[in-house]
Every structure is written in structure tokens, then in C-alpha cells.
Design a protein around this motif. Sequence first.
Motif, PDB file in Angstrom:
ATOM      1  N   ASP A 180      85.029  32.848  43.749  1.00 53.72           N
ATOM      2  CA  ASP A 180      84.123  33.996  43.795  1.00 53.72           C
ATOM      3  C   ASP A 180      84.724  35.231  44.459  1.00 53.72           C
ATOM      4  N   ASN A 270      82.749  32.437  34.980  1.00 50.79           N
ATOM      5  CA  ASN A 270      82.276  32.294  36.362  1.00 50.79           C
ATOM      6  C   ASN A 270      80.760  32.435  36.488  1.00 50.79           C
ATOM      7  N   PHE A 271      80.103  32.950  35.443  1.00 54.87           N
ATOM      8  CA  PHE A 271      78.672  33.235  35.534  1.00 54.87           C
ATOM      9  C   PHE A 271      77.827  32.384  34.588  1.00 54.87           C
ATOM     10  N   ASP A 273      75.337  30.083  32.956  1.00 56.70           N
ATOM     11  CA  ASP A 273      74.053  29.483  33.377  1.00 56.70           C
ATOM     12  C   ASP A 273      73.541  30.020  34.711  1.00 56.70           C
ATOM     13  N   LYS A 274      74.046  31.165  35.141  1.00 58.23           N
ATOM     14  CA  LYS A 274      73.540  31.805  36.355  1.00 58.23           C
ATOM     15  C   LYS A 274      72.661  32.996  35.989  1.00 58.23           C
ATOM     16  N   GLU A 275      71.685  33.274  36.843  1.00 56.49           N
ATOM     17  CA  GLU A 275      70.854  34.455  36.643  1.00 56.49           C
ATOM     18  C   GLU A 275      71.655  35.695  37.032  1.00 56.49           C
ATOM     19  N   ILE A 276      71.751  36.620  36.103  1.00 55.44           N
ATOM     20  CA  ILE A 276      72.581  37.807  36.337  1.00 55.44           C
ATOM     21  C   ILE A 276      71.827  39.080  35.984  1.00 55.44           C
ATOM     22  N   VAL A 288      69.691  34.918  32.019  1.00 50.30           N
ATOM     23  CA  VAL A 288      70.614  33.839  32.349  1.00 50.30           C
ATOM     24  C   VAL A 288      71.823  33.959  31.441  1.00 50.30           C
ATOM     25  N   CYS A 289      72.999  33.975  32.036  1.00 47.83           N
ATOM     26  CA  CYS A 289      74.239  34.108  31.264  1.00 47.83           C
ATOM     27  C   CYS A 289      74.458  32.859  30.412  1.00 47.83           C
ATOM     28  N   ILE A 316      75.576  39.006  39.951  1.00 47.39           N
ATOM     29  CA  ILE A 316      74.569  38.005  40.241  1.00 47.39           C
ATOM     30  C   ILE A 316      73.256  38.703  40.546  1.00 47.39           C
TER      31      ILE A 316
END
Length: 319
Positions: A180, A270-271, A273-276, A288-289, A316
Motif C-alpha cells: 500500500d 490493489n483495489f 473488491d474494495k470500496e473506492i 466496489v472495484c 479508497i
Amino acid sequence: MKDHAKKLAILKKLSDGRFHSGEDLGESLSISRSAISKHITAIQDWGLLIYKVKGKGYALSVPIELLSLNSITYNKLPKPELLGVVDSTNQYLLNRMDQLDSGQSCFSEYQESGRGRRGRTWVSPFGGNIYFSLYWKLDNGLAATMGLSLAVGVAVVNALEKLGCNNLKLKWPNDIYWNDKKLAGVLIELSAQSGGAAHVVIGVGINVALDPRFDAEIDQPWVDLTSILGKKNQRNRLANELLISLHQSMIEFETFGLKPFVKRWKNLDNFMDKEITLQMGSNKIYGVCKGIDEQGAILLEHNGQTASFIGGEISIKKG
């Protein structure tokens, strides 16, 4: 470009990290000790810390590994230019595109006006990092550049892995991360006319040995290769691997486009399934990516719907 030959010659002497007297430096360059002192003062504006001790002379706070064409040996591309001081490696090639063969590249020891995406400054102290640009002609025109920055990101990861740098990730569309923290970035600039070839300059900046003194000038968490590997003197080796990887990747991209790189890129995302947050101008889009599509657009899922976006900058989601 200004003539910095004397300053560069001084730095070649000082690169070993040992003390060198002003008298010896002056004699070797046929200039006075006072001229040496003035050059040393100017050199420190290039981001170097130089000690001056009475009776001993001058020494860099740490030794530096200067780039050398004897160590950068990859010969399937035109021989790269090694520049001492330049405004930016990208601008250097952009100014000369009509004179260049496809595959011509350059490295510099220092950039006076290094730049990243969206007009940001790229911190570029002398002799510490990789500042590199490559010119490439894509005969199929502007459409053939779609997704190029993503393919280049994969190529940079491949080069870094050759040095033993693992656990790397990519941030859409052009950054390389480790745990990160930003390790490297890509800046692509191009010129194209309707129906003609696309002339592309690919800039790559990689933190190799970046002093913590520059923390205040960098607006995000960062890391350098020396910290990751616990090894010094990696610049020439990395320069060589970068040429190899980018050449191979550009040949593949020129033939097949982004398609061969998509799976690898998704595995490095790097992102995923993360909320972005996607910032597009003054607009913010949340979701969500879900990786990238075949053209390199980012996929965002929101309220059960997935949409693709080709521009903007992600981070993020906060709050």
C-alpha cells in the motif's frame, strides 16, 4: 539544456562517499577551489546532502550508484541516452520525436521538472531513483494506444520482480505499489493525427534509494527498492531489466493490444473488491472495484449494477 559538465564531474568523484579535498577536486577539473565551492552549493539544490569538513574536504552523506552504459547492456533496442540533468525525460523525447527511431529511450540522473499525472511534481533527487522514458511509434494510430498505461504497469512489475521484489500491486491506471505504498509510476504522453501513426512517450519513475528527507514533498505513503530488498546499487541492474521488459511488452501490445495483459493486471489489482471513490473532474463516483475490462476501463459496481469508466483517479472510499 544547461552545461552541467563540471558539476557532474565533481559528483562522479564524490559518488564513492569518501572525502575529497577542494584542492584535489579543483586540480582534477582545472578550476579553482572557490569554483568547486560554488559548484558544491549548486549541486545541493539537486537533492544531495554534502558534508564539508575542514582539513578533509567534501563527501556525500551516502555513496550513489551512477548509471553506466557499460552496465546497461540490452542491445535489442537503440542504445539509450544517459543524461545528467534534464527538465524531464519525457519532455526530452517529446522535443525530439521527429528525429527518433521507435524504441529510443533515455535515463537521467536528475530531473529539474519531473512530472506525474495531472500536472503533479515527481520528486527527482540526483542519482537516487530511475527516471526513464521510451519513445514508441504505433502505426495503427490513436486507437492502438487504448490501455497502454496498464500494459506498461505490468511490464514495470515484471522488471522489478526480476530483482526479487515481490508482493507488488497495481493501482489503476498507472501506479505500482508495495504494501500500500507507492514504489513507481507511469506517465504516457502522445501525439497523433487522424489517420496517422501515434507517437508515444512512456515515462517511468521508480523509487530506488529515496531519502526520508523528501517526505514532506510527497503527498502519499511511499517506499523505495532499497528498503524492500535490503540491497544497494540496484539502479543499473533495474535499468537493464526495465529495457528488456518494456521491449517485450511493447512488441506484444503492438501486436495484440491489451488483451494478453488483462488477466495478469487483474491478479495485481490493489483495489479489487474494495470500496473506492472515482474522482472525475469535480464529480465523485462511489462503488466496489471489479477490476478492468478488455479495453482497460475500470469497472465499478454500485447498487447491483456494474459500469465502466475510462478516465479519472481512484482512492479508497472514506467515511
